[in-house]
Design a protein around this motif. Structure first.
Motif, short mmCIF file in Angstrom:
data_model
loop_
_atom_site.label_atom_id
_atom_site.label_comp_id
_atom_site.label_asym_id
_atom_site.label_seq_id
_atom_site.Cartn_x
_atom_site.Cartn_y
_atom_site.Cartn_z
N UNK A 1 -26.81 25.84 -22.27
CA UNK A 1 -26.62 25.20 -23.57
C UNK A 1 -27.93 25.10 -24.36
N UNK A 2 -29.07 25.21 -23.68
CA UNK A 2 -30.36 25.18 -24.37
C UNK A 2 -30.69 26.53 -25.02
N UNK A 3 -30.01 27.60 -24.62
CA UNK A 3 -30.44 28.95 -25.00
C UNK A 3 -30.02 29.42 -26.39
N UNK A 4 -28.83 29.05 -26.92
CA UNK A 4 -28.40 29.66 -28.18
C UNK A 4 -29.40 29.56 -29.32
N UNK A 5 -30.02 28.41 -29.55
CA UNK A 5 -30.93 28.28 -30.69
C UNK A 5 -32.18 29.17 -30.53
N UNK A 6 -32.92 29.09 -29.42
CA UNK A 6 -34.10 29.97 -29.30
C UNK A 6 -33.73 31.45 -29.25
N UNK A 7 -32.62 31.79 -28.59
CA UNK A 7 -32.22 33.20 -28.53
C UNK A 7 -31.79 33.71 -29.89
N UNK A 8 -31.09 32.87 -30.65
CA UNK A 8 -30.69 33.28 -31.99
C UNK A 8 -31.92 33.47 -32.88
N UNK A 9 -32.92 32.64 -32.70
CA UNK A 9 -34.17 32.81 -33.45
C UNK A 9 -34.83 34.15 -33.09
N UNK A 10 -34.80 34.51 -31.82
CA UNK A 10 -35.38 35.79 -31.39
C UNK A 10 -34.58 36.94 -31.98
N UNK A 11 -33.25 36.82 -31.99
CA UNK A 11 -32.40 37.87 -32.57
C UNK A 11 -32.70 38.05 -34.05
N UNK B 1 -40.55 14.03 -27.23
CA UNK B 1 -39.94 14.87 -26.21
C UNK B 1 -38.85 15.73 -26.84
N UNK B 2 -38.87 17.03 -26.55
CA UNK B 2 -37.89 17.95 -27.11
C UNK B 2 -36.54 17.76 -26.44
N UNK B 3 -35.50 17.60 -27.25
CA UNK B 3 -34.14 17.50 -26.75
C UNK B 3 -33.28 18.57 -27.40
N UNK B 4 -32.11 18.81 -26.82
CA UNK B 4 -31.20 19.79 -27.41
C UNK B 4 -30.79 19.36 -28.81
N UNK B 5 -30.57 18.07 -29.01
CA UNK B 5 -30.15 17.60 -30.32
C UNK B 5 -31.23 17.83 -31.37
N UNK B 6 -32.49 17.55 -31.01
CA UNK B 6 -33.57 17.78 -31.97
C UNK B 6 -33.74 19.26 -32.26
N UNK B 7 -33.54 20.10 -31.24
CA UNK B 7 -33.62 21.54 -31.42
C UNK B 7 -32.56 22.01 -32.40
N UNK B 8 -31.35 21.47 -32.26
CA UNK B 8 -30.25 21.85 -33.14
C UNK B 8 -30.43 21.29 -34.55
N UNK B 9 -31.03 20.11 -34.66
CA UNK B 9 -31.25 19.52 -35.98
C UNK B 9 -32.23 20.33 -36.81
N UNK B 10 -33.21 20.94 -36.15
CA UNK B 10 -34.23 21.71 -36.87
C UNK B 10 -34.00 23.21 -36.79
#
Length: 321
Positions: free
Chosen positions: A200-210, A1-10
């Motif tokens: 709080x879920x948005x910064x990582x995916x949005x930064x990847x898009x940027x 299951x995807x979590x914010x912590x796993x998203x930030x770790x990768x």
């Protein structure tokens, strides 16, 4: 299951993949650059809004919980590190765009992912969170002063064009104001708190898009910049190493705990690259390389944070057995 912590770790892998995909798309479909460029600005605005929403803008008094940490973080980030940046700038190629890019990205401490890395290292996350609004305010006020001191008044006046001012207001001040109003509206209401949790879920995916959009729209410029990026790599690595050593010295001077020292190390080592990116993208043609320098530094920094996650808790600030 995807979590914010796993998203930030990768997140490092996610960003590198976004960069590679952006360069490929930019090289193969250069005719699509205008459309992607038009998408970049709204995505960047939402990214900064979501990022600022994670900063306790309405609770800045918390920063004074531990004044020793606050003073150490201010002295390190806004007094000592500018001297380090000045020295590194003198070792960089003499091109004004390259040196401006270094100054923009290295003079502003991070206000978002340094909290994540502090948490992952077992550092004092509470102090890290409390310091962020003070850090953001100081860098907004002091950055023009630093640029004036390092580059001279004439160049700073030249840079302060309408496009720069529009980018500053629309992509920094307005998202900052929107984040502040959002936090005020949420307050202590548990039902409304879900909005901030969702943001709080948005910064990582949005930064990847940027990163993808910047790479796709600036592909030709990035390829042309490879001649000096190799020169900048050891300078950015030296900055990270110097920040780590400085955190150790300041922790001793101000009698901080090991966990506070870890938070200080990540505060000094991470920079606010994507807060100054709108300013870089708004610069006129002779300064095209500024955005490339900023994106390159952020990628070097992210890889450096992988090393920091070992170096800081294991060597710089190990907990007593």
């Amino acid at each position: 299951m995807l979590t914010r912590q796993s998203l930030e770790q990768f997140q490092v892998i996610i960003y590198l993949a976004a960069l590679a995909c952006g360069l490929v798309i930019g090289a193969l479909f250069s005719h699509g650059a205008p459309l992607l460029d038009a998408l970049l600005w709204p995505v960047l605005g939402v990214l900064l809004y979501a990022t600022f929403a994670q900063i306790p803008l309405t609770h800045s008094r918390q920063a004074f919980i531990n004044r020793h940490f606050l003073v150490a973080a201010i002295v390190g980030n806004f007094i000592l590190l500018p001297f380090v940046v000045w020295g590194l700038m003198l070792l960089a190629p003499a091109d004004p765009a390259i040196r401006l890019g270094m100054l923009l990205v290295l003079l502003v401490p991070c206000t978002d992912w340094f909290i994540t890395f502090t948490h992952l290292s077992g550092g004092d996350t509470r102090q890290a969170i409390a310091f962020t609004p003070i850090s953001l305010l100081l860098q907004i006020v002091l950055l023009p002063v630093y640029l004036w001191v390092f580059l001279g008044a004439e160049l700073v006046v030249t840079l302060a064009q309408d496009d720069m001012l529009i980018a500053f207001v629309s992509l920094i001040l307005l998202p900052l104001l929107a984040a502040y109003l959002t936090e005020k509206w949420v307050g202590s209401n548990k039902e409304r708190r879900g909005l901030l949790d969702g943001l709080a879920w948005l910064p990582v995916p949005l930064l990847a898009i940027v990163i993808f959009l910047v790479a796709a729209t600036q592909a030709s410029i990035i390829v042309g910049a490879t001649s000096f990026l190799g020169w900048l790599l050891p300078l950015f690595v030296a900055f990270l190493f110097g920040a780590g050593i400085m955190s150790r010295v300041l922790t001793h001077w101000f009698a901080l705990t090991q966990s506070q020292g870890r938070a200080l190390a990540f505060s000094l080592g991470t920079r606010n690259s994507f807060v100054v990116l709108p300013l870089a993208l708004a610069l006129p043609h002779p300064f095209d390389w500024v955005a490339v320098v900023i994106v390159f530094q952020s990628l070097v920094e992210l890889l450096g944070m992988v090393v920091f996650l070992w170096w800081v808790p294991k060597r710089l600030f190990p907990l007593a057995p």
